[in-house]
Design an enzyme around this catalytic site. Structure first.
Site, PDB file in Angstrom:
ATOM      1  N   GLU A 249      23.256  20.312 -40.335  1.00 28.19           N
ATOM      2  CA  GLU A 249      23.069  21.195 -41.488  1.00 28.19           C
ATOM      3  C   GLU A 249      23.511  22.573 -41.038  1.00 28.19           C
ATOM      4  O   GLU A 249      22.850  23.197 -40.205  1.00 28.19           O
ATOM      5  CB  GLU A 249      21.612  21.181 -41.950  1.00 28.19           C
ATOM      6  CG  GLU A 249      21.449  21.686 -43.376  1.00 28.19           C
ATOM      7  CD  GLU A 249      21.263  23.196 -43.443  1.00 28.19           C
ATOM      8  OE1 GLU A 249      22.286  23.913 -43.464  1.00 28.19           O
ATOM      9  OE2 GLU A 249      20.116  23.646 -43.462  1.00 28.19           O
ATOM     10  N   CYS A 283      19.258  28.931 -45.356  1.00 31.46           N
ATOM     11  CA  CYS A 283      20.511  28.239 -45.663  1.00 31.46           C
ATOM     12  C   CYS A 283      20.667  28.048 -47.166  1.00 31.46           C
ATOM     13  O   CYS A 283      21.778  27.998 -47.674  1.00 31.46           O
ATOM     14  CB  CYS A 283      20.547  26.885 -44.968  1.00 31.46           C
ATOM     15  SG  CYS A 283      20.453  26.976 -43.167  1.00 31.46           S
TER      16      CYS A 283
END
Length: 547
Positions: A249, A283
């Site tokens: 990720e 994020c």
């Protein structure tokens, strides 16, 4: 605070240490032991040794361990939130609400579902010749899992990854960010206190060369990495040496689309919270806003008002909404992006500079207007408290702008129209799309997390995330008392005739041709009867008769 490493449930001190720094005061939080290459290898070996025990441990015992960990964390919630606030810089209420409560929700979910989420299940057959066989999917762990976690959510992200790995039957070595090591060691303490068997979870703080050595250790079967694109590519390169399973990720540049019929107050508040919570170091933060031209002025005005109300200060002080950036390096990136936008003509109605009179890495919540896709703040991951707003004129343009990115983690659409929301959700290139909210899916244990493009590879969280961490095995069984199968040797004219007619029967379009093929198979009755139950063909009649 105990800064010793955790290997085989024992605390390990080393001769080399690092100091964890409070980003709000620049004062030490504590001192932490740094692992040598030998100790890192020892942690991997501990995970390997513990793997057979953990893999076959009764799910009821695993549930009991997870439940105890949940109770322990609930008891130590304030302690954990204060440590997160000191080491990372997010305000205490935010640390409690997002990181600790989110971790507790995941502990509860995976604890309640031990032995259920990865139960084997039946797989039907589509090929008629296999109708008499049974098939099933089984999910088996892969082995020691190396989790390399970031500093932006130093508690929530590793807890979720650990729980996924353990639920899959794997054992874990956690290598946390050297910016937030004490928070990771607290996670290890909770699981040790809960009675997790020695070696199932090991926490080692180490430098980059030692971390890379663990990635290439042949005993490591999976690497779970959360971090930057550049380092993620390096992780993939290292994993390729042993063909190690990997999930990545690597961030996002997440868009928010505000349609003309949106609830402006809700949309403005959602934009300000999602852009500035955790000082924008998420994020899934909103990093780009696209607003319909007819409401752009009103929306922007309200966003600016709300941004001015965000209270910046010491994360342990009451009534503070936003703390400092976690690192000096990330503060520099944010300042560079703001400067680039200003030089290219963007306006900054609020924010844009550091908070005066404070020693830490504080920067003001910043709103930018007049932006476009030539600016870094609209194209590169800023990872800071910036909220650039751009106007669009049509739905198609909004989708094109939102998809014009190297990233594809999350996106949100703000509208009262369900049909229109669905239209956008289908077209946005992201791993998660939310309507009239943003980023909450990370703390929903049943959802997934991950994305496309340079956001990374694979998914985490929930049932689909677990599939990334296991071997999905197909098991087929045949207990029919036949000495041979139709397609086995000998290869001869009989088999050729059967297959030619079977192709016409099952895949031809003409019904007369199918009838002719079925009639022709009577000549091969003996081989068919000796090698396959005639019931297979009766069960296949619906397919045969279908045009």
């Amino acid at each position: 605070m105990d800064g010793r490493l955790i290997i085989r449930n024992e605390r390990v001190a080393t001769g080399v240490t690092l100091v964890s720094e409070n980003p709000a005061t620049l004062e030490p939080v504590g001192e932490v032991s740094v692992a040598s290459r030998e100790l890192c290898h020892g942690a991997v070996q501990a995970a390997k040794d513990a793997y057979p025990l953990w893999r076959w441990l009764d799910p009821r015992e695993k549930r009991a361990i997870f439940k105890r960990a949940e109770n322990i964390l609930a008891r130590r919630a304030s302690e954990a939130a204060r440590l997160i606030a000191m080491e990372k810089g997010s305000p205490y209420p935010e640390s409690l609400a997002v990181e600790v409560f989110g971790a507790l929700q995941s502990l509860n979910y995976y604890g309640e579902n031990q032995g259920r989420l990865l139960q084997s299940h039946r797989a039907g057959h589509h090929a008629p010749l296999f109708f008499h066989k049974s098939g099933s999917f089984h999910f088996h762990p892969l082995g020691p899992t190396l989790i390399i976690s970031p500093w932006n959510f130093p508690f929530l992200i590793p807890v979720c990854d650990i729980l996924s790995a353990l639920t899959g039957g794997n054992t874990v070595v956690l290598r946390p960010s050297t910016s937030t090591p004490l928070t990771a060691l607290l996670i290890g303490e909770v699981f040790v206190e809960a009675g997790l068997p020695p070696g199932v979870l090991n926490v080692v703080v180490c430098r980059v060369p030692e971390a890379e050595a663990m990635i290439t250790d042949p005993d490591v079967q999976t690497v779970m990495f959360t971090g930057s694109v550049g380092i993620g590519k390096r992780v993939v390169e290292l994993c390729s040496r042993n063909l190690t399973n990997v999930t990545l990720e690597l961030g996002g540049k997440d868009p928010m689309i505000v349609l003309p019929d949106a609830d402006l107050e809700r949309a403005a508040r959602g934009a300000v919270w999602t852009a500035f919570m955790n000082c924008g170091q998420s994020c899934g933060s909103i990093e780009r806003v696209y607003v319909a031209r007819e409401i752009a002025e009103a929306f922007t005005a309200r966003v600016v008002e709300l941004a001015r109300e965000v209270r910046v200060g010491d994360p342990l002080v009451e009534d503070v909404d936003m703390g400092p950036m976690a690192t000096a390096g990330q503060l520099k990136v944010v300042e560079e992006h703001i400067a680039d936008a200003r030089e290219r003509g963007a306006a900054i109605p609020v924010g844009g500079g550091r908070v005066p009179g404070r020693p830490g890495y504080f920067i003001e919540p910043t709103v930018l207007t007049g932006v476009d896709h030539t600016m870094k703040v609209m194209t590169e991951e800023t990872f800071g408290p910036t909220l650039p707003i751009m106007v669009f004129d049509s739905d198609a343009q909004a989708v094109a702008l939102a998809n014009d990115s190297h990233y594809g983690l999350t996106a949100s659409v703000w509208t009262r129209d369900r049909k229109r929301a669905g239209w956008f959700a289908e077209r946005l290139e992201a791993g998660s799309v939310t309507i009239n909210d943003h980023m909450y899916s990370f703390v929903e244990p049943r959802a997934i997390w991950g994305g496309i493009k340079q956001t990374g590879m694979g998914r985490s969280h929930g049932p689909f995330g677990l599939h990334e961490l296991v071997n999905i095995k197909y098991v087929g069984m045949d207990f029919l008392q036949k000495k041979s199968q139709t397609w086995w040797f000998p290869y001869n004219s009989s088999l050729s005739g059967i297959m030619e007619k079977a192709i016409a029967l099952f895949h031809g379009r003409s019904r007369p041709d199918k009838v002719k093929a079925a009639w022709g198979l009577r000549k091969e009755f003996r081989r068919l009867n000796d090698t396959s139950p005639l019931l297979n063909y009766l069960l296949a009649l619906p397919r045969i008769l279908k045009r």
